[in-house]
Design an enzyme around this catalytic site. Structure first.
Site, PDB file in Angstrom:
ATOM      1  N   CYS A   1       0.843  -1.205   0.000  1.00 36.62           N
ATOM      2  CA  CYS A   1       0.000   0.000   0.000  1.00 36.62           C
ATOM      3  C   CYS A   1       0.879   1.257   0.000  1.00 36.62           C
ATOM      4  O   CYS A   1       1.747   1.422   0.873  1.00 36.62           O
ATOM      5  CB  CYS A   1      -0.916  -0.031   1.217  1.00 36.62           C
TER       6      CYS A   1
ATOM      7  N   HIS B   1      -8.226   8.105   3.213  1.00 33.98           N
ATOM      8  CA  HIS B   1      -7.539   9.400   3.244  1.00 33.98           C
ATOM      9  C   HIS B   1      -8.560  10.504   3.034  1.00 33.98           C
ATOM     10  O   HIS B   1      -9.530  10.338   2.297  1.00 33.98           O
ATOM     11  CB  HIS B   1      -6.439   9.482   2.172  1.00 33.98           C
TER      12      HIS B   1
ATOM     13  N   ASN C   1     -13.024   9.994  -0.961  1.00 28.95           N
ATOM     14  CA  ASN C   1     -13.625   9.197  -2.024  1.00 28.95           C
ATOM     15  C   ASN C   1     -13.781   7.758  -1.545  1.00 28.95           C
ATOM     16  O   ASN C   1     -12.905   7.229  -0.860  1.00 28.95           O
ATOM     17  CB  ASN C   1     -12.736   9.230  -3.271  1.00 28.95           C
TER      18      ASN C   1
END
Ligand code: DGP
Length: 114
Positions: free
Chosen positions: A4, A100, A87
């Site tokens: 990640c 985030h 998002n």
């Protein structure tokens, strides 16, 4: 999570312009800024999206919003107004699957967003 991107940034294995860091949360400038000020606030813990938060994350979420305020004030966008967004999933074009919060400011924001 080994691969990640945001976990790597949090571990210091990838470069980024860090604006804030503590044991739980980091903030760094977005690599592809959409406003004069555009930074991301990210928990060190790997959580995929806002839909994956659990009641145990309440303190973490509150900490994230404290960091958003601290960095926004430091970047001088708090008083004029700014946008905070996260998002979730494909239709929202969530590219990085690690929770985030985008924080954007320094220009007039439009509504509805694209
Ligand atoms: P989203 O579409 O919400 O998943 O947005 C991911 C954001 O992350 C996007 O605006 C670009 C930013 N980003 C992706 N990779 C990197 C990186 O390696 N460094 C930094 N600083 N930002 C990144």
């Amino acid at each position: 999570m080994d691969e990640c991107i945001f976990c790597k940034i949090a571990r210091g294995e990838m470069e980024s312009e860090i604006l804030y860091a503590d044991e739980e949360v980091i903030a760094f400038r977005d690599i592809n800024p959409q406003a004069p000020v555009h930074f991301l606030v990210v928990p060190r813990k790997h959580i995929v999206s806002a839909l994956d938060l659990s009641p145990g994350d309440a303190g973490l979420l509150s900490r994230i919003f404290e960091v958003i305020k601290t960095v926004a004030e430091k970047e001088d966008i708090a008083a004029s107004g700014m946008r905070i967004l996260t998002n979730v999933g494909r239709a929202a074009e969530q590219i990085v699957l690690h929770l985030h919060f985008h924080v954007l400011g320094g220009r007039r924001m439009h509504w509805p967003p694209g």
